[in-house]
Write a protein that holds these residues in place. Structure first.
Motif, PDB file in Angstrom:
ATOM      1  N   MET A  63       0.840  -1.180   0.000  1.00 27.41           N
ATOM      2  CA  MET A  63       0.000   0.000   0.000  1.00 27.41           C
ATOM      3  C   MET A  63       0.887   1.245   0.000  1.00 27.41           C
ATOM      4  SD  MET A  63      -2.810   0.985   2.835  1.00 27.41           S
ATOM      5  CE  MET A  63      -4.273   1.692   2.218  1.00 27.41           C
ATOM      6  N   LEU A  64       0.574   2.194  -0.870  1.00 30.17           N
ATOM      7  CA  LEU A  64       1.346   3.417  -1.001  1.00 30.17           C
ATOM      8  C   LEU A  64       0.761   4.490  -0.083  1.00 30.17           C
ATOM      9  CD1 LEU A  64       3.521   5.011  -2.545  1.00 30.17           C
ATOM     10  CD2 LEU A  64       1.760   5.583  -4.215  1.00 30.17           C
ATOM     11  N   HIS A  65       1.617   5.088   0.725  1.00 34.64           N
ATOM     12  CA  HIS A  65       1.187   6.178   1.603  1.00 34.64           C
ATOM     13  C   HIS A  65       1.811   7.467   1.116  1.00 34.64           C
ATOM     14  CE1 HIS A  65      -0.623   3.648   4.661  1.00 34.64           C
ATOM     15  NE2 HIS A  65       0.388   2.815   4.469  1.00 34.64           N
ATOM     16  N   ARG A  66       1.020   8.503   1.034  1.00 36.13           N
ATOM     17  CA  ARG A  66       1.526   9.809   0.640  1.00 36.13           C
ATOM     18  C   ARG A  66       1.485  10.740   1.834  1.00 36.13           C
ATOM     19  NH1 ARG A  66      -1.306  11.611  -4.918  1.00 36.13           N
ATOM     20  NH2 ARG A  66      -1.426   9.581  -5.836  1.00 36.13           N
ATOM     21  N   LYS A  67       2.508  11.535   1.947  1.00 38.50           N
ATOM     22  CA  LYS A  67       2.512  12.563   2.970  1.00 38.50           C
ATOM     23  C   LYS A  67       1.752  13.760   2.411  1.00 38.50           C
ATOM     24  CE  LYS A  67       5.457  15.475   5.738  1.00 38.50           C
ATOM     25  NZ  LYS A  67       6.794  15.963   5.993  1.00 38.50           N
ATOM     26  N   VAL A  68       0.775  14.212   3.143  1.00 37.55           N
ATOM     27  CA  VAL A  68      -0.016  15.363   2.717  1.00 37.55           C
ATOM     28  C   VAL A  68       0.511  16.595   3.434  1.00 37.55           C
ATOM     29  CG1 VAL A  68      -2.309  16.386   2.660  1.00 37.55           C
ATOM     30  CG2 VAL A  68      -2.026  13.919   2.338  1.00 37.55           C
ATOM     31  N   THR A  69       0.882  17.591   2.661  1.00 37.01           N
ATOM     32  CA  THR A  69       1.371  18.835   3.231  1.00 37.01           C
ATOM     33  C   THR A  69       0.193  19.769   3.451  1.00 37.01           C
ATOM     34  OG1 THR A  69       3.445  18.595   2.043  1.00 37.01           O
ATOM     35  CG2 THR A  69       2.944  20.769   2.891  1.00 37.01           C
ATOM     36  N   ASN A  70       0.051  20.233   4.654  1.00 33.37           N
ATOM     37  CA  ASN A  70      -1.029  21.150   4.983  1.00 33.37           C
ATOM     38  C   ASN A  70      -0.551  22.573   4.752  1.00 33.37           C
ATOM     39  OD1 ASN A  70      -3.275  22.420   5.938  1.00 33.37           O
ATOM     40  ND2 ASN A  70      -2.920  21.923   8.078  1.00 33.37           N
ATOM     41  N   ILE A  71      -0.997  23.158   3.666  1.00 33.31           N
ATOM     42  CA  ILE A  71      -0.653  24.536   3.368  1.00 33.31           C
ATOM     43  C   ILE A  71      -1.597  25.432   4.158  1.00 33.31           C
ATOM     44  CG2 ILE A  71      -0.533  26.295   1.576  1.00 33.31           C
ATOM     45  CD1 ILE A  71       0.020  24.039  -0.412  1.00 33.31           C
ATOM     46  N   LYS A  72      -1.037  26.290   4.950  1.00 32.53           N
ATOM     47  CA  LYS A  72      -1.831  27.198   5.762  1.00 32.53           C
ATOM     48  C   LYS A  72      -2.255  28.393   4.922  1.00 32.53           C
ATOM     49  CE  LYS A  72      -1.636  25.030   9.670  1.00 32.53           C
ATOM     50  NZ  LYS A  72      -2.809  24.557  10.347  1.00 32.53           N
ATOM     51  N   PHE A  73      -3.315  28.188   4.149  1.00 32.67           N
ATOM     52  CA  PHE A  73      -3.831  29.208   3.238  1.00 32.67           C
ATOM     53  C   PHE A  73      -4.141  30.498   3.992  1.00 32.67           C
ATOM     54  CE2 PHE A  73      -7.277  31.214   0.864  1.00 32.67           C
ATOM     55  CZ  PHE A  73      -6.738  31.248  -0.411  1.00 32.67           C
ATOM     56  N   GLY A  74      -4.820  30.374   5.110  1.00 32.17           N
ATOM     57  CA  GLY A  74      -5.215  31.551   5.880  1.00 32.17           C
ATOM     58  C   GLY A  74      -4.040  32.308   6.441  1.00 32.17           C
ATOM     59  N   GLU A  75      -3.082  31.585   6.970  1.00 31.63           N
ATOM     60  CA  GLU A  75      -1.894  32.223   7.534  1.00 31.63           C
ATOM     61  C   GLU A  75      -1.135  32.984   6.455  1.00 31.63           C
ATOM     62  OE1 GLU A  75       2.210  30.768   9.646  1.00 31.63           O
ATOM     63  OE2 GLU A  75       0.383  29.661  10.102  1.00 31.63           O
ATOM     64  N   LYS A  76      -1.027  32.389   5.276  1.00 30.90           N
ATOM     65  CA  LYS A  76      -0.345  33.035   4.162  1.00 30.90           C
ATOM     66  C   LYS A  76      -1.091  34.300   3.742  1.00 30.90           C
ATOM     67  CE  LYS A  76       2.107  31.923   0.021  1.00 30.90           C
ATOM     68  NZ  LYS A  76       3.466  31.804   0.485  1.00 30.90           N
ATOM     69  N   HIS A 108       0.225  30.633  -8.658  1.00 37.58           N
ATOM     70  CA  HIS A 108       0.730  29.362  -8.129  1.00 37.58           C
ATOM     71  C   HIS A 108       1.513  29.546  -6.843  1.00 37.58           C
ATOM     72  CE1 HIS A 108       4.427  30.574 -10.181  1.00 37.58           C
ATOM     73  NE2 HIS A 108       5.032  29.747  -9.363  1.00 37.58           N
ATOM     74  N   SER A 109       2.142  30.716  -6.628  1.00 35.49           N
ATOM     75  CA  SER A 109       2.927  30.921  -5.407  1.00 35.49           C
ATOM     76  C   SER A 109       2.024  31.079  -4.187  1.00 35.49           C
ATOM     77  CB  SER A 109       3.846  32.131  -5.542  1.00 35.49           C
ATOM     78  OG  SER A 109       3.108  33.330  -5.519  1.00 35.49           O
ATOM     79  N   ARG A 110       0.762  31.444  -4.381  1.00 32.80           N
ATOM     80  CA  ARG A 110      -0.168  31.576  -3.262  1.00 32.80           C
ATOM     81  C   ARG A 110      -0.464  30.217  -2.655  1.00 32.80           C
ATOM     82  NH1 ARG A 110      -2.145  34.317  -1.082  1.00 32.80           N
ATOM     83  NH2 ARG A 110      -4.325  33.941  -1.045  1.00 32.80           N
ATOM     84  N   LEU A 111      -0.206  29.171  -3.397  1.00 28.23           N
ATOM     85  CA  LEU A 111      -0.537  27.841  -2.933  1.00 28.23           C
ATOM     86  C   LEU A 111       0.656  27.103  -2.351  1.00 28.23           C
ATOM     87  CD1 LEU A 111      -2.786  26.890  -5.956  1.00 28.23           C
ATOM     88  CD2 LEU A 111      -3.479  27.893  -3.784  1.00 28.23           C
ATOM     89  N   ARG A 112       1.800  27.739  -2.356  1.00 30.63           N
ATOM     90  CA  ARG A 112       2.998  27.122  -1.808  1.00 30.63           C
ATOM     91  C   ARG A 112       3.256  27.642  -0.399  1.00 30.63           C
ATOM     92  NH1 ARG A 112       7.059  27.344  -6.946  1.00 30.63           N
ATOM     93  NH2 ARG A 112       5.837  25.949  -8.238  1.00 30.63           N
ATOM     94  N   PRO A 113       3.722  26.797   0.495  1.00 29.68           N
ATOM     95  CA  PRO A 113       3.851  27.212   1.893  1.00 29.68           C
ATOM     96  C   PRO A 113       4.957  28.215   2.185  1.00 29.68           C
ATOM     97  CG  PRO A 113       4.540  24.938   1.613  1.00 29.68           C
ATOM     98  CD  PRO A 113       3.976  25.394   0.295  1.00 29.68           C
ATOM     99  N   HIS A 114       6.029  28.255   1.400  1.00 28.38           N
ATOM    100  CA  HIS A 114       7.172  29.090   1.785  1.00 28.38           C
ATOM    101  C   HIS A 114       7.552  30.128   0.742  1.00 28.38           C
ATOM    102  CE1 HIS A 114       7.694  26.580   5.222  1.00 28.38           C
ATOM    103  NE2 HIS A 114       7.765  25.516   4.471  1.00 28.38           N
ATOM    104  N   SER A 115       6.624  30.599  -0.037  1.00 27.58           N
ATOM    105  CA  SER A 115       6.963  31.586  -1.039  1.00 27.58           C
ATOM    106  C   SER A 115       6.092  32.812  -0.883  1.00 27.58           C
ATOM    107  CB  SER A 115       6.798  30.990  -2.441  1.00 27.58           C
ATOM    108  OG  SER A 115       5.457  30.618  -2.627  1.00 27.58           O
ATOM    109  N   ARG A 116       6.522  33.902  -1.452  1.00 29.53           N
ATOM    110  CA  ARG A 116       5.710  35.120  -1.436  1.00 29.53           C
ATOM    111  C   ARG A 116       5.350  35.478  -2.839  1.00 29.53           C
ATOM    112  NH1 ARG A 116       5.387  40.962  -1.571  1.00 29.53           N
ATOM    113  NH2 ARG A 116       3.600  41.360  -0.373  1.00 29.53           N
TER     114      ARG A 116
END
Length: 76
Positions: free
Chosen positions: A1-14, A68-76
Motif C-alpha cells: 500500500m502506497l502512503h503519501r505525505k499530505v502537506t497542509n498549506i496554511k492558506f489563511g496564515e499566508k 501558483h505561489s499563493r498555494l505554496r507554503p514558503h513563497s511570497r
C-alpha cells in the motif's frame, strides 16, 4: 500500500501575512475583493476558502504574487 505525505498549506496564515506585508486592513482587503470582512476573517482562520479562480486571481494581483505561489507554503 502506497502512503503519501499530505502537506497542509496554511492558506489563511499566508493570506494574513501577505495582507499585513502590504499594510492592508481586513476591511480594505474585503472592499477590494467585494466580500465582507467576516469572509476575510474566515479565510485567515482557514475556515473559508475562495470558491472560484477569479477571486484567487484578484488576490494574487492585490498581493503582487503569481497565482501558483499563493498555494505554496514558503513563497511570497
Amino acid at each position: 500500500m502506497l502512503h503519501r505525505k499530505v502537506t497542509n498549506i496554511k492558506f489563511g496564515e499566508k493570506n494574513c501575512d501577505l495582507r499585513k506585508q502590504d499594510t492592508l486592513t481586513q476591511d480594505e482587503l474585503a472592499k477590494y475583493l467585494g466580500v465582507s470582512k467576516r469572509t476575510i476573517i474566515g479565510r485567515e482562520r482557514d475556515a473559508r476558502y475562495p470558491h472560484n479562480i477569479e477571486t484567487l486571481e484578484k488576490m494574487a494581483d492585490i498581493f503582487h504574487v503569481l497565482l501558483h505561489s499563493r498555494l505554496r507554503p514558503h513563497s511570497r
